[in-house]
Design a protein around this motif. Structure first.
Motif, PDB file in Angstrom:
ATOM      1  N   ASN A   1       0.832  -1.201   0.000  1.00 50.48           N
ATOM      2  CA  ASN A   1       0.000   0.000   0.000  1.00 50.48           C
ATOM      3  C   ASN A   1       0.868   1.253   0.000  1.00 50.48           C
ATOM      4  O   ASN A   1       1.993   1.254   0.476  1.00 50.48           O
ATOM      5  CB  ASN A   1      -0.898   0.001   1.234  1.00 50.48           C
ATOM      6  N   ILE A   2       0.326   2.324  -0.582  1.00 47.89           N
ATOM      7  CA  ILE A   2       0.936   3.645  -0.450  1.00 47.89           C
ATOM      8  C   ILE A   2       0.159   4.366   0.635  1.00 47.89           C
ATOM      9  O   ILE A   2      -1.019   4.681   0.464  1.00 47.89           O
ATOM     10  CB  ILE A   2       0.874   4.437  -1.775  1.00 47.89           C
ATOM     11  N   THR A   3       0.795   4.620   1.757  1.00 48.22           N
ATOM     12  CA  THR A   3       0.087   5.169   2.910  1.00 48.22           C
ATOM     13  C   THR A   3      -0.273   6.632   2.699  1.00 48.22           C
ATOM     14  O   THR A   3       0.365   7.333   1.893  1.00 48.22           O
ATOM     15  CB  THR A   3       0.951   5.049   4.174  1.00 48.22           C
TER      16      THR A   3
ATOM     17  N   ILE B   1      11.607  11.884  -5.033  1.00 45.54           N
ATOM     18  CA  ILE B   1      10.447  10.992  -5.074  1.00 45.54           C
ATOM     19  C   ILE B   1      10.864   9.577  -4.702  1.00 45.54           C
ATOM     20  O   ILE B   1      10.196   8.891  -3.917  1.00 45.54           O
ATOM     21  CB  ILE B   1       9.792  11.022  -6.469  1.00 45.54           C
ATOM     22  N   ASP B   2      11.981   9.130  -5.252  1.00 41.33           N
ATOM     23  CA  ASP B   2      12.468   7.779  -4.951  1.00 41.33           C
ATOM     24  C   ASP B   2      12.741   7.618  -3.455  1.00 41.33           C
ATOM     25  O   ASP B   2      12.432   6.578  -2.868  1.00 41.33           O
ATOM     26  CB  ASP B   2      13.737   7.501  -5.760  1.00 41.33           C
ATOM     27  N   ALA B   3      13.300   8.652  -2.843  1.00 45.19           N
ATOM     28  CA  ALA B   3      13.629   8.578  -1.410  1.00 45.19           C
ATOM     29  C   ALA B   3      12.386   8.451  -0.549  1.00 45.19           C
ATOM     30  O   ALA B   3      12.445   7.888   0.559  1.00 45.19           O
ATOM     31  CB  ALA B   3      14.420   9.820  -0.996  1.00 45.19           C
TER      32      ALA B   3
ATOM     33  N   HIS C   1      10.124   3.795   1.236  1.00 43.56           N
ATOM     34  CA  HIS C   1       9.618   3.397   2.544  1.00 43.56           C
ATOM     35  C   HIS C   1       8.332   2.566   2.453  1.00 43.56           C
ATOM     36  O   HIS C   1       7.974   1.880   3.406  1.00 43.56           O
ATOM     37  CB  HIS C   1       9.386   4.633   3.415  1.00 43.56           C
ATOM     38  N   ASP C   2       7.664   2.627   1.293  1.00 44.02           N
ATOM     39  CA  ASP C   2       6.468   1.809   1.083  1.00 44.02           C
ATOM     40  C   ASP C   2       6.730   0.657   0.120  1.00 44.02           C
ATOM     41  O   ASP C   2       5.790   0.012  -0.363  1.00 44.02           O
ATOM     42  CB  ASP C   2       5.313   2.668   0.557  1.00 44.02           C
TER      43      ASP C   2
END
Length: 376
Positions: free
Chosen positions: A80-82, A186-188, A192-193
């Protein structure tokens, strides 16, 4: 789904339902309430059949709301993208234009059907295009955060979110400098997801990015990524990311990138230190120059254990150079040469990332020592 079916003429609804795998019925039943007719037949299906029917309906009626609903269902098994990640991504566009090379409405139109979307605001006859034009062109009183929230950024499907991230980092949307900076940021956030924004191709020599599921790597990957991103978020960190992404699919490429990563780090540190190197210097030569600069040569130390460790570091660097020549993709392997496997690439990339991190941390420590000595 029932609302999409209900937009059909009542005499067409029974045949449409049959084509979608729903139960048949009479045109008179459909004429009384098209929505209820469709809803009753949808409720009789199990979940997989409903999804199959919705996808079949999309072939006939590619309505955006149905596209989004199906996408969200398909995305349920994946990471999921929180909401926190979505807000962090949104914050990257604060205080800067969405696009430096493309009209912002043209960019948005690539991802959202704003010409047919309701505005959700003000006049009922306005589309989202009308609203955005009013508040970003006629009156510049709508921030990028407000634009994205109005478009449904916080609740849209991952597919739509990822498409925007790919479009906004595209070479047609940004200058090369802004493209590299934005892609790195954006990559950074995405990592995390469990996702990465990676180079997926080229357009006229400029990178084209795509969001991919992050490959499962060693526990050291994230620590190395953070350190190299802090050192140089574009070229050096980008090279490391490419090397990691290539380990499974293209081991030869990963081995070549592992060596190039160390060459990059050596050249960056030598240059930052105010020294020069010869353009023809290979990795071992660059490392020998840097090891003297950072006092990493075995002869710079008296304790045997440090001599051994630093000698091993030198051997690692020389071995990576040799491995690249033997198994990398820079030269033809020929019909009889050994082919690199993913485990060979994983070893090379991990060794290269570890050495690169060690060199960066040593250089930063040396600068800190020099600064402290100057202050004293």
């Amino acid at each position: 789904m029932a609302s999409v079916i209900a937009d059909e003429k009542s005499y067409n609804v029974p045949a449409l339902c049959v084509r979608l795998g729903l139960a048949g019925g009479s045109a008179d039943d459909a004429h009384r309430s098209k929505f209820r007719y469709a809803q009753q037949r949808i409720m009789a299906l199990d979940a997989p059949a409903v999804i199959a029917a919705a996808k079949a309906l999309l072939l006939e009626q590619p309505r955006d709301d149905l596209v989004e609903a199906v996408a969200m269902i398909d995305e349920l098994p994946g990471p999921n993208i929180t909401p926190l990640t979505r807000r962090r991504l949104m914050a990257l566009f604060d205080g800067a234009p969405l696009s430096t090379e493309l009209d912002h409405l043209e960019l948005i139109r690539k991802v959202w059907p704003i010409d047919t979307m309701p505005s959700g605001y003000e006049r009922d006859d306005w589309t989202m295009t009308d609203r955005l034009f009013q508040h970003t062109v006629r009156n510049d009183d709508m921030s990028n955060r407000e634009i994205l929230e109005a478009l449904g950024w916080l609740t849209c499907s991952r597919a739509r979110l990822f498409r925007f991230l790919e479009e906004v980092t595209g070479p047609e949307a940004q200058t090369p400098e802004r493209q590299a900076e934005l892609a790195g940021k954006i990559d950074a956030v995405l990592v995390h997801d469990g996702y990465r924004l990676v180079v997926a191709g080229k357009m006229s020599g400029s990178p084209v990015y795509a969001v991919k599921a992050a490959p499962v790597g060693s526990p050291a990957d994230d620590a190395i990524s953070d350190k190299l991103r802090g050192f140089d978020p574009t070229e050096v960190a980008g090279r490391w990311q490419e090397a990691m992404d290539s380990r499974e699919a293209s081991p030869g490429r990963a081995i070549t990138l592992a060596r190039t990563l160390l060459e990059d780090v050596c050249k960056w540190i030598i240059t930052e230190a105010g020294e020069t190197y010869r353009e023809g210097d290979d990795l071992p030569a660059l490392y020998r120059q840097l090891s003297k600069l950072l006092k990493l040569a075995p002869d710079d130390h008296t304790e045997q254990v440090f001599k051994q460790i630093l000698g091993a570091c030198q051997s690692v660097v020389e071995s990576l150079g040799a491995l690249r020549n033997k198994l990398g993709d820079a030269h033809s392997l020929g019909p009889r040469r050994a082919r690199p496997l993913p485990r060979h690439a994983a070893l090379a990339v991990t060794l290269s990332g570890g050495m690169a991190t060690f060199l960066v941390e040593t250089w930063q420590a040396r600068k800190g020592e020099a600064a402290a000595a100057g202050a004293g």
